[in-house]
Design a protein around this motif. Sequence first.
Motif, PDB file in Angstrom:
ATOM      1  N   ASP A 464      31.611  44.763 109.929  1.00  0.00           N
ATOM      2  CA  ASP A 464      32.750  45.472 109.336  1.00  0.00           C
ATOM      3  C   ASP A 464      33.271  44.766 108.087  1.00  0.00           C
ATOM      4  O   ASP A 464      33.701  45.414 107.134  1.00  0.00           O
ATOM      5  N   LEU A 465      33.249  43.442 108.093  1.00  0.00           N
ATOM      6  CA  LEU A 465      33.749  42.695 106.927  1.00  0.00           C
ATOM      7  C   LEU A 465      32.966  43.073 105.670  1.00  0.00           C
ATOM      8  O   LEU A 465      33.548  43.290 104.598  1.00  0.00           O
ATOM      9  N   ILE A 466      31.654  43.168 105.797  1.00  0.00           N
ATOM     10  CA  ILE A 466      30.816  43.561 104.659  1.00  0.00           C
ATOM     11  C   ILE A 466      31.132  44.995 104.254  1.00  0.00           C
ATOM     12  O   ILE A 466      31.283  45.311 103.068  1.00  0.00           O
ATOM     13  N   GLN A 467      31.247  45.856 105.252  1.00  0.00           N
ATOM     14  CA  GLN A 467      31.508  47.273 104.989  1.00  0.00           C
ATOM     15  C   GLN A 467      32.817  47.485 104.237  1.00  0.00           C
ATOM     16  O   GLN A 467      32.874  48.216 103.241  1.00  0.00           O
ATOM     17  N   TYR A 468      33.879  46.834 104.702  1.00  0.00           N
ATOM     18  CA  TYR A 468      35.185  47.022 104.074  1.00  0.00           C
ATOM     19  C   TYR A 468      35.287  46.294 102.733  1.00  0.00           C
ATOM     20  O   TYR A 468      35.957  46.770 101.808  1.00  0.00           O
ATOM     21  N   THR A 469      34.629  45.156 102.614  1.00  0.00           N
ATOM     22  CA  THR A 469      34.674  44.405 101.354  1.00  0.00           C
ATOM     23  C   THR A 469      33.954  45.152 100.240  1.00  0.00           C
ATOM     24  O   THR A 469      34.424  45.210  99.098  1.00  0.00           O
ATOM     25  N   LEU A 470      32.797  45.733 100.576  1.00  0.00           N
ATOM     26  CA  LEU A 470      31.974  46.399  99.559  1.00  0.00           C
ATOM     27  C   LEU A 470      32.214  47.912  99.495  1.00  0.00           C
ATOM     28  O   LEU A 470      31.572  48.596  98.702  1.00  0.00           O
ATOM     29  N   ALA A 471      33.136  48.424 100.334  1.00  0.00           N
ATOM     30  CA  ALA A 471      33.414  49.870 100.377  1.00  0.00           C
ATOM     31  C   ALA A 471      32.144  50.670 100.604  1.00  0.00           C
ATOM     32  O   ALA A 471      31.858  51.653  99.921  1.00  0.00           O
ATOM     33  N   VAL A 472      31.360  50.233 101.611  1.00  0.00           N
ATOM     34  CA  VAL A 472      30.082  50.868 101.920  1.00  0.00           C
ATOM     35  C   VAL A 472      30.025  51.224 103.396  1.00  0.00           C
ATOM     36  O   VAL A 472      30.211  50.363 104.260  1.00  0.00           O
ATOM     37  N   ASP A 473      29.789  52.500 103.685  1.00  0.00           N
ATOM     38  CA  ASP A 473      29.570  52.933 105.061  1.00  0.00           C
ATOM     39  C   ASP A 473      28.112  52.662 105.403  1.00  0.00           C
ATOM     40  O   ASP A 473      27.201  53.303 104.884  1.00  0.00           O
ATOM     41  N   ARG A 474      27.881  51.676 106.285  1.00  0.00           N
ATOM     42  CA  ARG A 474      26.499  51.282 106.566  1.00  0.00           C
ATOM     43  C   ARG A 474      25.711  52.365 107.302  1.00  0.00           C
ATOM     44  O   ARG A 474      24.498  52.262 107.434  1.00  0.00           O
ATOM     45  N   PHE A 475      26.407  53.399 107.810  1.00  0.00           N
ATOM     46  CA  PHE A 475      25.732  54.496 108.496  1.00  0.00           C
ATOM     47  C   PHE A 475      25.437  55.664 107.555  1.00  0.00           C
ATOM     48  O   PHE A 475      24.809  56.641 107.957  1.00  0.00           O
ATOM     49  N   ASN A 476      25.904  55.566 106.322  1.00  0.00           N
ATOM     50  CA  ASN A 476      25.702  56.628 105.335  1.00  0.00           C
ATOM     51  C   ASN A 476      24.410  56.353 104.566  1.00  0.00           C
ATOM     52  O   ASN A 476      24.320  55.381 103.808  1.00  0.00           O
ATOM     53  N   GLU A 477      23.418  57.207 104.768  1.00  0.00           N
ATOM     54  CA  GLU A 477      22.107  56.987 104.157  1.00  0.00           C
ATOM     55  C   GLU A 477      22.170  56.930 102.632  1.00  0.00           C
ATOM     56  O   GLU A 477      21.336  56.305 101.982  1.00  0.00           O
ATOM     57  N   ASN A 478      23.173  57.576 102.041  1.00  0.00           N
ATOM     58  CA  ASN A 478      23.260  57.619 100.576  1.00  0.00           C
ATOM     59  C   ASN A 478      23.642  56.267  99.964  1.00  0.00           C
ATOM     60  O   ASN A 478      23.329  56.002  98.804  1.00  0.00           O
ATOM     61  N   VAL A 479      24.353  55.437 100.750  1.00  0.00           N
ATOM     62  CA  VAL A 479      24.823  54.161 100.200  1.00  0.00           C
ATOM     63  C   VAL A 479      24.435  52.956 101.059  1.00  0.00           C
ATOM     64  O   VAL A 479      24.847  51.838 100.793  1.00  0.00           O
ATOM     65  N   ALA A 480      23.641  53.202 102.119  1.00  0.00           N
ATOM     66  CA  ALA A 480      23.308  52.120 103.053  1.00  0.00           C
ATOM     67  C   ALA A 480      22.624  50.942 102.361  1.00  0.00           C
ATOM     68  O   ALA A 480      22.771  49.792 102.780  1.00  0.00           O
ATOM     69  N   LYS A 492      31.774  34.280  99.760  1.00  0.00           N
ATOM     70  CA  LYS A 492      32.984  33.526  99.400  1.00  0.00           C
ATOM     71  C   LYS A 492      34.118  33.771 100.395  1.00  0.00           C
ATOM     72  O   LYS A 492      34.895  32.858 100.692  1.00  0.00           O
ATOM     73  N   LEU A 493      34.220  34.988 100.915  1.00  0.00           N
ATOM     74  CA  LEU A 493      35.225  35.274 101.936  1.00  0.00           C
ATOM     75  C   LEU A 493      34.942  34.479 103.211  1.00  0.00           C
ATOM     76  O   LEU A 493      35.848  33.916 103.828  1.00  0.00           O
ATOM     77  N   ILE A 494      33.666  34.443 103.616  1.00  0.00           N
ATOM     78  CA  ILE A 494      33.292  33.687 104.816  1.00  0.00           C
ATOM     79  C   ILE A 494      33.633  32.209 104.634  1.00  0.00           C
ATOM     80  O   ILE A 494      34.222  31.581 105.523  1.00  0.00           O
ATOM     81  N   LYS A 495      33.290  31.662 103.469  1.00  0.00           N
ATOM     82  CA  LYS A 495      33.564  30.239 103.206  1.00  0.00           C
ATOM     83  C   LYS A 495      35.057  29.957 103.226  1.00  0.00           C
ATOM     84  O   LYS A 495      35.519  28.926 103.770  1.00  0.00           O
ATOM     85  N   HIS A 496      35.831  30.876 102.678  1.00  0.00           N
ATOM     86  CA  HIS A 496      37.286  30.719 102.660  1.00  0.00           C
ATOM     87  C   HIS A 496      37.841  30.671 104.084  1.00  0.00           C
ATOM     88  O   HIS A 496      38.657  29.798 104.417  1.00  0.00           O
ATOM     89  N   VAL A 497      37.384  31.591 104.939  1.00  0.00           N
ATOM     90  CA  VAL A 497      37.858  31.643 106.327  1.00  0.00           C
ATOM     91  C   VAL A 497      37.486  30.360 107.061  1.00  0.00           C
ATOM     92  O   VAL A 497      38.316  29.771 107.778  1.00  0.00           O
ATOM     93  N   VAL A 498      36.258  29.900 106.887  1.00  0.00           N
ATOM     94  CA  VAL A 498      35.794  28.675 107.559  1.00  0.00           C
ATOM     95  C   VAL A 498      36.628  27.472 107.133  1.00  0.00           C
ATOM     96  O   VAL A 498      37.097  26.685 107.976  1.00  0.00           O
ATOM     97  N   ASP A 499      36.830  27.323 105.836  1.00  0.00           N
ATOM     98  CA  ASP A 499      37.588  26.167 105.325  1.00  0.00           C
ATOM     99  C   ASP A 499      39.024  26.157 105.849  1.00  0.00           C
ATOM    100  O   ASP A 499      39.540  25.112 106.275  1.00  0.00           O
ATOM    101  N   VAL A 500      39.667  27.308 105.832  1.00  0.00           N
ATOM    102  CA  VAL A 500      41.049  27.407 106.304  1.00  0.00           C
ATOM    103  C   VAL A 500      41.128  27.127 107.805  1.00  0.00           C
ATOM    104  O   VAL A 500      42.006  26.401 108.276  1.00  0.00           O
ATOM    105  N   ALA A 501      40.197  27.698 108.574  1.00  0.00           N
ATOM    106  CA  ALA A 501      40.199  27.499 110.023  1.00  0.00           C
ATOM    107  C   ALA A 501      39.966  26.042 110.385  1.00  0.00           C
ATOM    108  O   ALA A 501      40.622  25.490 111.278  1.00  0.00           O
TER     109      ALA A 501
END
Length: 578
Positions: A464-480, A492-501
């Motif tokens: 979901d993080l990838i989907q919401y970050t990139l505004a891509v519906d992974r189930f939509n064949e047109n943009v999958a 960079k988002l993952i690294k930010h979360v890890v560093d803060v945690a």
Amino acid sequence: MKKEKRLKGIPAFSGIAIGKVFILERESDLFIPVHKISKENVKKEIVRYRQSLEKTKHELSSTKERILKSLGKSHAELVDAYIKILDDRLFTHDVIRMIEEEHCTAEYSVSHALNKIIQMFERSNDDYFRGRIIDMKDVGKKLLRNLLEKKRKSIEKITSRHIVIAATLDPHDVILLKERNCAGFILEAGTKTSHVALIAQGLGVVSIVGLKDITNEEIDDEDDIIIDGYQGIVILHPTKETINEYLKKYEIITKEKEEFINLKKSRAETRDGHKIDLLCNIDLPKEVEKVIESSAEGIGLFRTEYQYIYRENLPTEDELYEDYNFIAQKIYPHSVVIRTFDIGADKLSELGLEGVVKEKVPSLGLRGVRLALKYPDVFKTQIKAILRASKKGNVKIMFPMVTKAEEIDEIKKIVQQAKHELKERKIEFDNNIPLGVMIETPSAALTCDIIVKKVDFISLGTNDLIQYTLAVDRFNENVADLFDPLHPSVLKLIKHVVDVAHKENRTVSICGEIAADPMFTKILIGLGIDELSVPPAVVLKIKKNIRSINYHEAKELVGEILSCESSEEIKEIIEREK
């Protein structure tokens, strides 16, 4: 001569199969035209429908007995879901209404009623619910075959050299294919969590699902075909070179499996001694046996959505507790992270809850924690069931789709209420049960410095993080194809979360698909991920990968990757590292 062609589907059970095509049934074989009946024949049509319905249910009951003998109770219970579809009062009411009021044939009425249910499930963004679509199609085709009195090719003609191609299969078909030593099968529809896929996993049948229009490809019986269940690839009309390449791969994989057995007693740590906790994701209680067999160190994600579908009312606290306690007892002394329900509002409305508005975009609507907080009594029932299963101290609770810190405060109030009620009933539980959240949205990732102080652990839901970050519906064949785990923003988002945690001494796990992909293991370790939660089938493969990696080299690699401007640059670096 037919040219080699490669198609991409969803691997249900990994492995390599090389064989000959056996087309069991094409999608067009059960075409249902709109056909009207006279008013005088309405009663006869309803009787015909009910007779076919009972015949189908009888066949499914026989299937259940066979599954019970070959796979055990947990797999046999999957067939109950098929029977429940046929027993659904709304489904039968809709079919009979169309026959009575619109004078449609039973076949057309069944097809129409099933399509309505399927469309409802298609609105869900949850993999588990999308997996139920194939179940609807399976049971629907079984019923339609009985109505139309149509028979497929005989499965008795299938041999060990055959790879079966069909629009759909039902659980009984998969058992028969296993008994025939079928090399594998390919289906037009389905997901990893559809019941046919789960049966294939239990029986160990190499299979690929969700390969749309495969039955309409230019293929004939006895054509050469290859299944690469590791990559989800089907190769039609492979050349001699391709066949030889895959024969060598098969030999290598066989040797690897022998090596994996020796890995079971080894720690999941890098060459320079950095420990990674390797856990499992499961969807059903029966899968806990696979977790134990895999040598994983616990369950990092137990999805509970299955408890809220195919029923007419909400599950009781005791029903929920029974499953949670079963898993907690089985996995002990290892821990299990139980995720509270992550379903859309439409699912709760089916269970009798009022005030639920139909949503056009469920993935951006009332789901996860938002839904739980709107219906606190339903939420509290689940919390109490989880708490009751925690008395040995090996249960954690995880909350999905948290988007802001204030939601955690509301969640904690409900957890305290649940604890208070259990204390009044003098029921034991772990009063210090760890609470965690899934970081699945950019808003949660960017404010995790506030969120992390309110919880005991963090889990990154990268799908979901990838989907919401990139505004891509992974189930939509047109943009999958734009669904890109290596996009710089995602990393960079993952690294930010890890560093803060880590600053707050909190562990971070990843339970999305990238955790199970060996291509990402070194990157995730270099990003500082503490735990990887993967399907049981890939635990040993990921463990082998972890043990081949140098932690300090992984950190250096990530430093280089985070300076890249595009995923293409990142992919070039990864290719260089191979």
